[in-house]
Design an enzyme around this catalytic site. Structure first.
Site, PDB file in Angstrom:
ATOM      1  N   GLU A 157      -2.715   4.348  -0.163  1.00  0.00           N
ATOM      2  CA  GLU A 157      -3.568   3.169  -0.309  1.00  0.00           C
ATOM      3  C   GLU A 157      -3.057   2.015   0.546  1.00  0.00           C
ATOM      4  OE1 GLU A 157      -2.080   5.039  -2.582  1.00  0.00           O
ATOM      5  OE2 GLU A 157      -3.017   4.852  -4.559  1.00  0.00           O
TER       6      GLU A 157
ATOM      7  N   GLU B  53       6.225   9.329   4.194  1.00  0.00           N
ATOM      8  CA  GLU B  53       7.549   9.215   3.582  1.00  0.00           C
ATOM      9  C   GLU B  53       8.629   9.013   4.646  1.00  0.00           C
ATOM     10  OE1 GLU B  53       7.836  12.560   0.867  1.00  0.00           O
ATOM     11  OE2 GLU B  53       6.485  11.543  -0.544  1.00  0.00           O
TER      12      GLU B  53
HETATM   13  N1  THU Z   1       1.880   7.925  -3.639  1.00  0.00           N
HETATM   14  C1  THU Z   1       0.771   7.419  -3.017  1.00  0.00           C
HETATM   15  O1  THU Z   1       0.548   7.651  -1.819  1.00  0.00           O
HETATM   16  N2  THU Z   1      -0.071   6.654  -3.740  1.00  0.00           N
HETATM   17  C2  THU Z   1       0.100   6.347  -5.066  1.00  0.00           C
HETATM   18  O2  THU Z   1      -0.654   5.563  -5.607  1.00  0.00           O
HETATM   19  C3  THU Z   1       1.175   6.978  -5.833  1.00  0.00           C
HETATM   20  C4  THU Z   1       2.202   7.674  -5.038  1.00  0.00           C
HETATM   21  C5  THU Z   1       2.820   8.733  -2.855  1.00  0.00           C
HETATM   22  C6  THU Z   1       4.160   8.097  -2.623  1.00  0.00           C
HETATM   23  C7  THU Z   1       5.032   9.290  -2.379  1.00  0.00           C
HETATM   24  O3  THU Z   1       4.950   9.641  -1.004  1.00  0.00           O
HETATM   25  C8  THU Z   1       4.389  10.394  -3.186  1.00  0.00           C
HETATM   26  O4  THU Z   1       3.080   9.942  -3.520  1.00  0.00           O
HETATM   27  C9  THU Z   1       5.126  10.751  -4.473  1.00  0.00           C
HETATM   28  O5  THU Z   1       5.358   9.620  -5.238  1.00  0.00           O
END
Ligand code: THU
Length: 134
Positions: free
Chosen positions: A55, A44
């Protein structure tokens, strides 16, 4: 590597998640036809919208290492009570790598109790991909 091992690799990747804003750690593990595995986790940013999903990080790692196809299986592990499926952007990113090798990977969406397996083509029907530019 078995599906169980692949899921364990995704879980291990999630331990390195940098998710101070959502506190939602995600891990992903990609398995290729040659047996190799590449993992990723979400990263993030203080500018919230710039978060990189697990992914997408895994695909970027694989492609930066020269991989251009052979994607057979993807395991995705989230922290919640239910399995998570890849977000829309990640579906498209996965489709690019899969499309290069002409595969339709199984996506193992891993929850605490169960694993939901879906084909990428079911998550992203009628996808726009590399072949669309021909
Ligand atoms: N997130 C992922 O890493 N993969 C996904 O397919 C859905 C969401 C992450 C993005 C963000 O850092 C956190 O999950 C909350 O949305």
């Amino acid at each position: 590597m078995t599906d169980v091992d692949l899921i364990a690799a995704a879980r291990e990747a999630a331990e390195l998640s940098y998710a101070p804003y959502s506190d939602f750690a995600v891990g992903a593990a990609l398995r290729f036809a040659d047996g190799s595995v590449v993992t990723g986790t979400n990263i993030e940013n203080a500018s919230y919208g710039l978060a990189l999903c697990a992914e997408t990080v895994a695909v970027a790692k694989a492609m930066a290492g020269g991989v251009r196809g052979g994607l057979e299986t993807v395991a995705v592990v989230g922290p919640g009570a239910a399995p998570i499926t890849p977000c829309g952007r990640c579906r498209q990113v996965l489709n690019e790598l899969a499309g290069l090798g002409g595969t339709d990977p199984d996506i193992l969406c891993v929850g605490p109790q169960d694993v939901k397996t879906v084909k990428l083509s079911a998550l992203l029907p009628d996808a726009f991909g590399p072949a669309s530019l021909d």
